[in-house]
Design an enzyme around this catalytic site. Structure first.
Site, PDB file in Angstrom:
ATOM      1  CB  SER A   1      -5.086  -6.057   6.285  1.00  0.00           C
ATOM      2  OG  SER A   1      -4.765  -5.287   4.970  1.00  0.00           O
TER       3      SER A   1
ATOM      4  CD  GLU B   1      -1.472  -7.355   6.875  1.00  0.00           C
ATOM      5  OE1 GLU B   1      -0.859  -7.755   5.701  1.00  0.00           O
ATOM      6  OE2 GLU B   1      -1.929  -6.450   7.261  1.00  0.00           O
TER       7      GLU B   1
ATOM      8  CB  CYS C   1       6.068  -3.459   6.923  1.00  0.00           C
ATOM      9  SG  CYS C   1       4.387  -3.891   6.461  1.00  0.00           S
TER      10      CYS C   1
ATOM     11  CE  LYS D   1       5.669  -5.733   3.082  1.00  0.00           C
ATOM     12  NZ  LYS D   1       4.463  -5.201   3.486  1.00  0.00           N
TER      13      LYS D   1
ATOM     14  CB  ALA E   1       5.072   2.063   9.371  1.00  0.00           C
TER      15      ALA E   1
ATOM     16  CG  HIS F   1      -3.218  -0.109   2.949  1.00  0.00           C
ATOM     17  ND1 HIS F   1      -4.086  -0.769   3.860  1.00  0.00           N
ATOM     18  CD2 HIS F   1      -2.003  -0.956   3.036  1.00  0.00           C
ATOM     19  CE1 HIS F   1      -3.594  -1.810   4.401  1.00  0.00           C
ATOM     20  NE2 HIS F   1      -2.199  -1.860   4.008  1.00  0.00           N
TER      21      HIS F   1
ATOM     22  CG  ASP G   1       5.889  -2.193   2.717  1.00  0.00           C
ATOM     23  OD1 ASP G   1       6.473  -2.644   1.703  1.00  0.00           O
ATOM     24  OD2 ASP G   1       5.036  -2.482   3.521  1.00  0.00           O
TER      25      ASP G   1
ATOM     26  CG  HIS H   1      -2.766  -5.564   0.710  1.00  0.00           C
ATOM     27  ND1 HIS H   1      -2.089  -6.352   1.263  1.00  0.00           N
ATOM     28  CD2 HIS H   1      -2.561  -4.274   1.726  1.00  0.00           C
ATOM     29  CE1 HIS H   1      -1.506  -5.952   2.363  1.00  0.00           C
ATOM     30  NE2 HIS H   1      -1.736  -4.807   2.383  1.00  0.00           N
TER      31      HIS H   1
ATOM     32  CG  ASP I   1       1.331  -3.533   2.492  1.00  0.00           C
ATOM     33  OD1 ASP I   1       1.707  -4.952   2.708  1.00  0.00           O
ATOM     34  OD2 ASP I   1       0.316  -3.017   2.879  1.00  0.00           O
TER      35      ASP I   1
HETATM   36  C1  VGL Z   1       1.864  -1.651   6.666  1.00  0.00           C
HETATM   37  C2  VGL Z   1      -0.190  -1.429   7.760  1.00  0.00           C
HETATM   38  C3  VGL Z   1      -0.732  -2.155   6.828  1.00  0.00           C
HETATM   39  C4  VGL Z   1       3.558  -1.564   6.474  1.00  0.00           C
HETATM   40  C5  VGL Z   1       1.207  -2.459   5.734  1.00  0.00           C
HETATM   41  O1  VGL Z   1       3.891  -1.301   5.557  1.00  0.00           O
HETATM   42  O2  VGL Z   1       4.084  -1.172   7.626  1.00  0.00           O
HETATM   43  N1  VGL Z   1       1.288  -1.042   7.690  1.00  0.00           N
HETATM   44  N2  VGL Z   1       0.010  -2.527   5.718  1.00  0.00           N
HETATM   45 ZN    ZN Z   2      -0.939  -3.483   4.004  1.00  0.00          ZN
END
Ligand code: VGL
Ligand code: ZN
Length: 186
Positions: free
Chosen positions: A58, A101, A133, A94, A129, A69, A8, A52, A50
């Site tokens: 989420s 989620e 993830c 994903k 992060a 996001h 990500d 979405h 990520d």
């Molecule tokens: C993530 C928060 C929401 C990540 C993804 O990639 O860590 N964090 N969606």
């Molecule tokens: Zn996300």
């Protein structure tokens, strides 16, 4: 065989993005070095993103905890432009369904089958992060039987709570992940 997983590293998780990880962009340089190393040694490199739908559960307005996001197809969802993308790489999207989620790159992506097909038994995990993830990708990989290294200078946390990143390292180690520095590999 070993594979590099880059989790990500997207515009929305970098400074200026919708869910920016403080100093998130500092992971890019070590990740690029690792990608080039893995590529030159013929080892697999996998990028997750990520990805979405605009009405993902989420997001705060749909009952989740996050600002909007990484909406599929938007600038925020693109991989950071400075990220080196090897000629041969796998891209895994994903959390693509509104109601689900998925913090882990292994959730409903087929990633485990790809890795098994390529005889990968050991993964090196980087990206964003640490406390979401990255951590969940590491947990699933360990559960699936992969040997897992996490590259400490190539991950950064969201830190909704101040020590989430540190806690994530402790939990990953407790489950059997090894914490390395990129200089241990390069
Ligand atoms: C993530 C928060 C929401 C990540 C993804 O990639 O860590 N964090 N969606
Ligand atoms: Zn996300």
């Amino acid at each position: 065989m070993k594979a590099l997983i880059v989790v990500d590293v997207q515009n929305d998780f970098c400074p200026g993005g919708a869910l920016a990880v403080a100093k998130g962009e500092i992971v890019i340089e070590p990740i690029n070095k690792l990608s080039q190393l893995f590529e030159s040694e013929g080892m697999a490199v996998i990028f997750t993103r990520d990805w979405h739908p605009a009405n993902h559960s989420s997001f705060k307005k749909y009952g989740g905890i996050w600002p909007v996001h990484c909406v599929a197809g938007t600038h925020g969802a693109e991989l950071h432009a400075d990220l080196y993308f090897p000629g041969v790489a796998i891209l895994v999207s994903k959390a693509t369904l509104p109601e689900k989620e998925a913090y882990s790159g292994f959730q409903q992506t087929g990633l485990a089958s790809w890795l098994h097909d390529m005889d990968v038994d050991h993964i090196v995990v980087t990206g964003l992060a640490t406390d979401y993830c990255v951590k969940n990708t590491v947990f699933d990989a360990i559960t699936l039987g992969f040997k897992v290294d996490v590259v400490i200078d190539a991950v950064m946390p969201v830190n909704l709570n101040r020590d989430d990143g540190e806690k994530a390292f402790a939990e990953m180690v407790e489950r059997g992940a090894r914490i390395l520095n990129s200089s241990d590999l390069i």
